[in-house]
Design a protein around this motif. Sequence first.
Motif, PDB file in Angstrom:
ATOM      1  N   VAL A 169      68.797  53.133 -26.610  1.00 38.88           N
ATOM      2  CA  VAL A 169      69.151  54.421 -27.213  1.00 38.88           C
ATOM      3  C   VAL A 169      68.827  55.560 -26.253  1.00 38.88           C
ATOM      4  O   VAL A 169      69.585  56.534 -26.128  1.00 38.88           O
ATOM      5  N   MET A 170      67.721  55.449 -25.544  1.00 36.45           N
ATOM      6  CA  MET A 170      67.321  56.487 -24.587  1.00 36.45           C
ATOM      7  C   MET A 170      68.121  56.434 -23.295  1.00 36.45           C
ATOM      8  O   MET A 170      67.910  57.260 -22.398  1.00 36.45           O
ATOM      9  N   GLY A 171      69.003  55.460 -23.161  1.00 39.31           N
ATOM     10  CA  GLY A 171      69.790  55.362 -21.944  1.00 39.31           C
ATOM     11  C   GLY A 171      69.200  54.451 -20.899  1.00 39.31           C
ATOM     12  O   GLY A 171      69.561  54.552 -19.712  1.00 39.31           O
ATOM     13  N   SER A 172      68.285  53.566 -21.297  1.00 37.02           N
ATOM     14  CA  SER A 172      67.648  52.600 -20.385  1.00 37.02           C
ATOM     15  C   SER A 172      67.088  53.283 -19.133  1.00 37.02           C
ATOM     16  O   SER A 172      67.510  53.008 -18.000  1.00 37.02           O
ATOM     17  N   PRO A 173      66.121  54.192 -19.311  1.00 36.57           N
ATOM     18  CA  PRO A 173      65.549  54.905 -18.149  1.00 36.57           C
ATOM     19  C   PRO A 173      64.843  53.951 -17.185  1.00 36.57           C
ATOM     20  O   PRO A 173      64.380  52.885 -17.585  1.00 36.57           O
ATOM     21  N   GLU A 174      64.750  54.359 -15.941  1.00 33.90           N
ATOM     22  CA  GLU A 174      64.164  53.517 -14.900  1.00 33.90           C
ATOM     23  C   GLU A 174      62.709  53.178 -15.188  1.00 33.90           C
ATOM     24  O   GLU A 174      62.256  52.074 -14.905  1.00 33.90           O
ATOM     25  N   TRP A 175      61.971  54.133 -15.760  1.00 30.28           N
ATOM     26  CA  TRP A 175      60.551  53.882 -15.976  1.00 30.28           C
ATOM     27  C   TRP A 175      60.322  52.699 -16.915  1.00 30.28           C
ATOM     28  O   TRP A 175      59.288  52.029 -16.842  1.00 30.28           O
ATOM     29  N   ALA A 176      61.292  52.425 -17.793  1.00 29.67           N
ATOM     30  CA  ALA A 176      61.130  51.323 -18.749  1.00 29.67           C
ATOM     31  C   ALA A 176      61.136  49.962 -18.063  1.00 29.67           C
ATOM     32  O   ALA A 176      60.734  48.961 -18.671  1.00 29.67           O
ATOM     33  N   LYS A 177      61.570  49.922 -16.782  1.00 28.97           N
ATOM     34  CA  LYS A 177      61.595  48.658 -16.050  1.00 28.97           C
ATOM     35  C   LYS A 177      60.280  48.370 -15.329  1.00 28.97           C
ATOM     36  O   LYS A 177      60.118  47.305 -14.739  1.00 28.97           O
ATOM     37  N   ASP A 178      59.353  49.307 -15.380  1.00 25.84           N
ATOM     38  CA  ASP A 178      58.046  49.132 -14.723  1.00 25.84           C
ATOM     39  C   ASP A 178      57.373  47.880 -15.273  1.00 25.84           C
ATOM     40  O   ASP A 178      57.214  47.735 -16.496  1.00 25.84           O
ATOM     41  N   PRO A 179      56.941  46.950 -14.410  1.00 28.27           N
ATOM     42  CA  PRO A 179      56.294  45.711 -14.883  1.00 28.27           C
ATOM     43  C   PRO A 179      55.080  45.961 -15.766  1.00 28.27           C
ATOM     44  O   PRO A 179      54.776  45.158 -16.654  1.00 28.27           O
ATOM     45  N   ARG A 180      54.383  47.091 -15.569  1.00 30.62           N
ATOM     46  CA  ARG A 180      53.194  47.380 -16.379  1.00 30.62           C
ATOM     47  C   ARG A 180      53.548  47.613 -17.844  1.00 30.62           C
ATOM     48  O   ARG A 180      52.688  47.454 -18.720  1.00 30.62           O
ATOM     49  N   TYR A 181      54.803  47.999 -18.106  1.00 30.04           N
ATOM     50  CA  TYR A 181      55.186  48.379 -19.454  1.00 30.04           C
ATOM     51  C   TYR A 181      55.899  47.267 -20.216  1.00 30.04           C
ATOM     52  O   TYR A 181      56.416  47.486 -21.310  1.00 30.04           O
ATOM     53  N   GLN A 182      55.902  46.070 -19.685  1.00 30.34           N
ATOM     54  CA  GLN A 182      56.627  44.991 -20.349  1.00 30.34           C
ATOM     55  C   GLN A 182      55.799  44.318 -21.434  1.00 30.34           C
ATOM     56  O   GLN A 182      56.360  43.758 -22.375  1.00 30.34           O
ATOM     57  N   ASP A 183      54.492  44.334 -21.285  1.00 36.45           N
ATOM     58  CA  ASP A 183      53.587  43.787 -22.305  1.00 36.45           C
ATOM     59  C   ASP A 183      53.200  44.934 -23.227  1.00 36.45           C
ATOM     60  O   ASP A 183      52.436  45.819 -22.846  1.00 36.45           O
ATOM     61  N   ARG A 184      53.696  44.909 -24.455  1.00 35.59           N
ATOM     62  CA  ARG A 184      53.454  46.055 -25.351  1.00 35.59           C
ATOM     63  C   ARG A 184      52.014  46.153 -25.811  1.00 35.59           C
ATOM     64  O   ARG A 184      51.551  47.231 -26.196  1.00 35.59           O
ATOM     65  N   ARG A 185      51.284  45.056 -25.783  1.00 36.38           N
ATOM     66  CA  ARG A 185      49.855  45.143 -26.107  1.00 36.38           C
ATOM     67  C   ARG A 185      49.123  45.895 -24.994  1.00 36.38           C
ATOM     68  O   ARG A 185      48.315  46.784 -25.257  1.00 36.38           O
ATOM     69  N   ALA A 186      49.421  45.532 -23.754  1.00 34.39           N
ATOM     70  CA  ALA A 186      48.819  46.248 -22.627  1.00 34.39           C
ATOM     71  C   ALA A 186      49.289  47.695 -22.615  1.00 34.39           C
ATOM     72  O   ALA A 186      48.521  48.613 -22.287  1.00 34.39           O
ATOM     73  N   LEU A 187      50.555  47.902 -22.976  1.00 37.54           N
ATOM     74  CA  LEU A 187      51.087  49.252 -23.026  1.00 37.54           C
ATOM     75  C   LEU A 187      50.293  50.109 -24.006  1.00 37.54           C
ATOM     76  O   LEU A 187      49.950  51.256 -23.723  1.00 37.54           O
ATOM     77  N   ALA A 188      49.983  49.534 -25.167  1.00 37.46           N
ATOM     78  CA  ALA A 188      49.224  50.273 -26.186  1.00 37.46           C
ATOM     79  C   ALA A 188      47.789  50.528 -25.740  1.00 37.46           C
ATOM     80  O   ALA A 188      47.232  51.602 -25.975  1.00 37.46           O
ATOM     81  N   GLU A 189      47.171  49.539 -25.089  1.00 38.22           N
ATOM     82  CA  GLU A 189      45.758  49.647 -24.744  1.00 38.22           C
ATOM     83  C   GLU A 189      45.512  50.455 -23.480  1.00 38.22           C
ATOM     84  O   GLU A 189      44.494  51.134 -23.358  1.00 38.22           O
ATOM     85  N   LYS A 190      46.451  50.393 -22.502  1.00 34.81           N
ATOM     86  CA  LYS A 190      46.181  50.981 -21.194  1.00 34.81           C
ATOM     87  C   LYS A 190      47.121  52.122 -20.805  1.00 34.81           C
ATOM     88  O   LYS A 190      46.721  53.031 -20.072  1.00 34.81           O
ATOM     89  N   TYR A 191      48.369  52.060 -21.265  1.00 34.19           N
ATOM     90  CA  TYR A 191      49.370  52.966 -20.705  1.00 34.19           C
ATOM     91  C   TYR A 191      50.040  53.851 -21.748  1.00 34.19           C
ATOM     92  O   TYR A 191      51.082  54.463 -21.465  1.00 34.19           O
ATOM     93  N   ALA A 192      49.480  53.941 -22.937  1.00 33.86           N
ATOM     94  CA  ALA A 192      50.135  54.691 -24.013  1.00 33.86           C
ATOM     95  C   ALA A 192      50.368  56.148 -23.624  1.00 33.86           C
ATOM     96  O   ALA A 192      51.456  56.694 -23.843  1.00 33.86           O
ATOM     97  N   GLU A 193      49.365  56.797 -23.035  1.00 35.81           N
ATOM     98  CA  GLU A 193      49.514  58.203 -22.679  1.00 35.81           C
ATOM     99  C   GLU A 193      50.564  58.385 -21.595  1.00 35.81           C
ATOM    100  O   GLU A 193      51.320  59.373 -21.597  1.00 35.81           O
ATOM    101  N   GLU A 194      50.642  57.440 -20.669  1.00 37.27           N
ATOM    102  CA  GLU A 194      51.670  57.516 -19.631  1.00 37.27           C
ATOM    103  C   GLU A 194      53.064  57.463 -20.244  1.00 37.27           C
ATOM    104  O   GLU A 194      53.946  58.266 -19.928  1.00 37.27           O
ATOM    105  N   VAL A 195      53.280  56.496 -21.128  1.00 37.16           N
ATOM    106  CA  VAL A 195      54.599  56.333 -21.736  1.00 37.16           C
ATOM    107  C   VAL A 195      54.914  57.492 -22.675  1.00 37.16           C
ATOM    108  O   VAL A 195      56.060  57.943 -22.759  1.00 37.16           O
ATOM    109  N   ASN A 196      53.911  58.000 -23.366  1.00 40.14           N
ATOM    110  CA  ASN A 196      54.124  59.179 -24.198  1.00 40.14           C
ATOM    111  C   ASN A 196      54.698  60.323 -23.363  1.00 40.14           C
ATOM    112  O   ASN A 196      55.650  61.003 -23.757  1.00 40.14           O
ATOM    113  N   ALA A 197      54.093  60.545 -22.199  1.00 41.79           N
ATOM    114  CA  ALA A 197      54.540  61.636 -21.327  1.00 41.79           C
ATOM    115  C   ALA A 197      55.948  61.380 -20.791  1.00 41.79           C
ATOM    116  O   ALA A 197      56.744  62.322 -20.639  1.00 41.79           O
ATOM    117  N   LEU A 198      56.274  60.122 -20.535  1.00 40.68           N
ATOM    118  CA  LEU A 198      57.608  59.796 -20.026  1.00 40.68           C
ATOM    119  C   LEU A 198      58.675  59.955 -21.099  1.00 40.68           C
ATOM    120  O   LEU A 198      59.824  60.337 -20.805  1.00 40.68           O
TER     121      LEU A 198
END
Length: 402
Positions: A266-295
Amino acid sequence: MDDQHAFSGLTVVELGAGISAPYATKVLADLGAEVIKVEAPPHGDSARRHGPFPSNVPHSEHSGLFLWLNANKLGITLDTGTPTGRAVLDRLVRQADVLVYADSLPGAGDLDAAALNALQPQLIAVSVTPFGRSVSYAGWKASHAVCCALGGVSEAIGSVGREPLPAPYSQGDLQAGLSAACAIVAALLERQESGQGQEVEVSEVDVLATLLSGYQYVFHAFGTLQTARGEGIYQGRYPPRFFPARDGYMSLSAPQRAQWERFIEVMGSPEWAKDPRYQDRRALAEKYAEEVNALMAPWFMAHAREDIFRACQDRRVPFAPVYAVSEVLRHPHLEHRGFFQDTEYPGAGRVRVPGLPFKMSETPWTLRRPAPRLGQHNEEVLCGRLGLSRQDLVDLARAGVI
């Protein structure tokens, strides 16, 4: 009473105050049951002292909460903590199909299932209390906040480092009342087969632990604690949270990975969504939530809530707008379903009230009478149904029983 309602012919006696027990009987009353609400004199239901009030002027007959919870009911006053009042109550119970009670009225906490069954073997006696009546906490006082804490709800509400919060707008009280109403329906169906009544025990803490916190045990089983995260709720995987859009907030929830992937589209498949760090949603929630929020923030701020909502609907992503009360009151979906109705209340004027949280096509809910004034139906019920004389009413009033 006509036969065009689901519960026409059903007689219910309510000994409750506040929200839980009155909401249980409201569901039945709105669907046609005759509900006799018993209030303790001289001040009545505590809900009468809670707002909102017209023009913010407190008045026991004008409480918006009371008017909504108690429409379609008959209302009497009765001190059930006195021998005389209890004798009158017993006579009412003998004529009832259902008794709904809390511990908030004098004498209600002493009601005994065996004694009630002796009065009326077909009676369905339903208690709605914070903890239940057959546990070690039975009889303890509790607020909605306490029930939310013991039911596990507060664990996931609020901000890190701050005090826990209850679910907003008395959700626990309302859900306990709705659970009691559902239990009554089940008991009525069983009574059609057995011909016997039964005792039903509803605990608000148990309701909250089951309906709002039960799914958390899955996370606990895998060693993940669901905790408060400010604007988000940690459920083990990103993104459950509220997110600012151009014209308000969106509620984000994508429990299935496929839902999250469709939202990325829906967002147009932005490049940042392909970052390997963001593929595990548990890790995303625990470590990278603020990063993804900003993106994600620029995309959300560039779009209106309804546009996001429609795009998510088309892609089967369960994101939804967060509406202000004024927006809810004029929402096209609720208008189409006739969820809100305007009605006149003596002294309070024209009031808009919500209906039931479900719609029955053949026997819809209706507003047949406004909420009772304190003691309004004493004569109608005590004389018309129980056969007391007007002199009996005078004597009961002088004694402070009604």
